[in-house]
Design an enzyme around this catalytic site. Sequence first.
Site, mmCIF file in Angstrom:
data_model
loop_
_atom_site.group_PDB
_atom_site.id
_atom_site.type_symbol
_atom_site.label_atom_id
_atom_site.label_comp_id
_atom_site.label_asym_id
_atom_site.label_seq_id
_atom_site.Cartn_x
_atom_site.Cartn_y
_atom_site.Cartn_z
ATOM 1 C CG ASP A 49 -4.755 -53.690 90.980
ATOM 2 O OD1 ASP A 49 -5.816 -53.673 91.552
ATOM 3 O OD2 ASP A 49 -4.587 -54.193 90.019
ATOM 4 C CB THR A 122 -9.000 -55.581 89.763
ATOM 5 O OG1 THR A 122 -8.789 -54.482 90.262
ATOM 6 C CG2 THR A 122 -7.929 -56.508 89.540
#
Length: 344
Positions: A49, A122
């Site tokens: 990320d 995620t």
Amino acid sequence: MASSAPLVVRLLASSVSVASRAGKIVRDVMSKGELGMFQGKDDYQTEADRSAQRCIVASLSAQYPKVNIIGEEDGPESESELPSDWIISEADKEVLSLECPVNLHSVKEEDIVVWVDPLDGTSEYTQGALMLKRDPWERWKMYLTHPLISIKWYLSLLQSHYGFLEHVTVLIGISVNDKPVAGVIHQPYYKTMLGGEKILGRTIWGLQEVGVGGFTPAPPPDSLIITTTRSHSNPLVEKALQVMNAGQIVRVGGAGYKVFQLLEGKASIYVFASSGCKKWDTCAPEAVLSAAGGKLTDILGNYYKYGGSESRPNKTGVLAAVNDELHSYAVKRIPQELKDALSK
Ligand SMILES: Nc1ncnc2c1ncn2[C@@H]1O[C@H](COP(=O)(O)O)[C@@H](OP(=O)(O)O)[C@H]1O
Ligand SMILES: [Mg+2]
């Protein structure tokens, strides 16, 4: 990048190229096997990320310094220098040649807010990683030491964990005067075969009044299929699903992937009666979906605003559909008490 295309078109073309580079970073972090997970403000974040966001923000701000770029990741600023091949100055040629809608011709950098979700899905990324991390012998040992697990069941488990990685997307949404006008959804783990060779990743873009590119949307399914969260459900989310009277509910990760489900004819409505999604989750999906003729709003049927000072959470949920008719069907079916519960 020397191009005389209007700013919004250039920015979209740059975003297409940079999203694809960010997707490669996401895959590279996974291949190294160390995700570097930590707890962010309201969810887990990983090295992927953070690195993908650094690549996107650095690349776009180098070319468009006055554009306000807001990213999901809130981790500590990295001290390390950015690898030079993370700064992308290329721009997608097909997008550069698009005709810019007249109302976007004179947009200035100061009028634009770009919302970046460097890794949407995620939870699915980290769960996919869990399986990939095991070496083949480890996986078989797991099977052998669990004699009650049948091979078929184990293979389907393995398949579903690999499958989670397909839910991961990189999202770059471009908003002008509060409204998402263009967006990019890149899917790093999408597989295609080209001349016998496996190609990983695909990128779709949408531009207001122009349409979508990078793939061909499919017609909606004949029966009512709803797509929703697989990892952030709660009683309100379930209530909203019940009232839709759907033939099937498909639970997948990420706002970007759910919009893929709509555009690929695998579902016709996306329902999420929760305040968990943020502006970076929905800006690019809204832009791409509306460029394809769909609509994304909150569950009351109101559009979100994407100005830089807007609050990040999409407090009143997400309701999206492949066309206006299905969208109004869905808004009408949401009971008032559910609307009131989210509006509080
Ligand atoms: N209750 C919640 N708390 C934190 N994030 C949430 C959430 N509900 C939804 N989201 C975020 O909204 C996006 C789509 O959620 P879902 O996959 O459940 O549909 C995900 O983005 P990220 O994966 O980028 O964090 C997810 O984290
Ligand atoms: Mg997200």
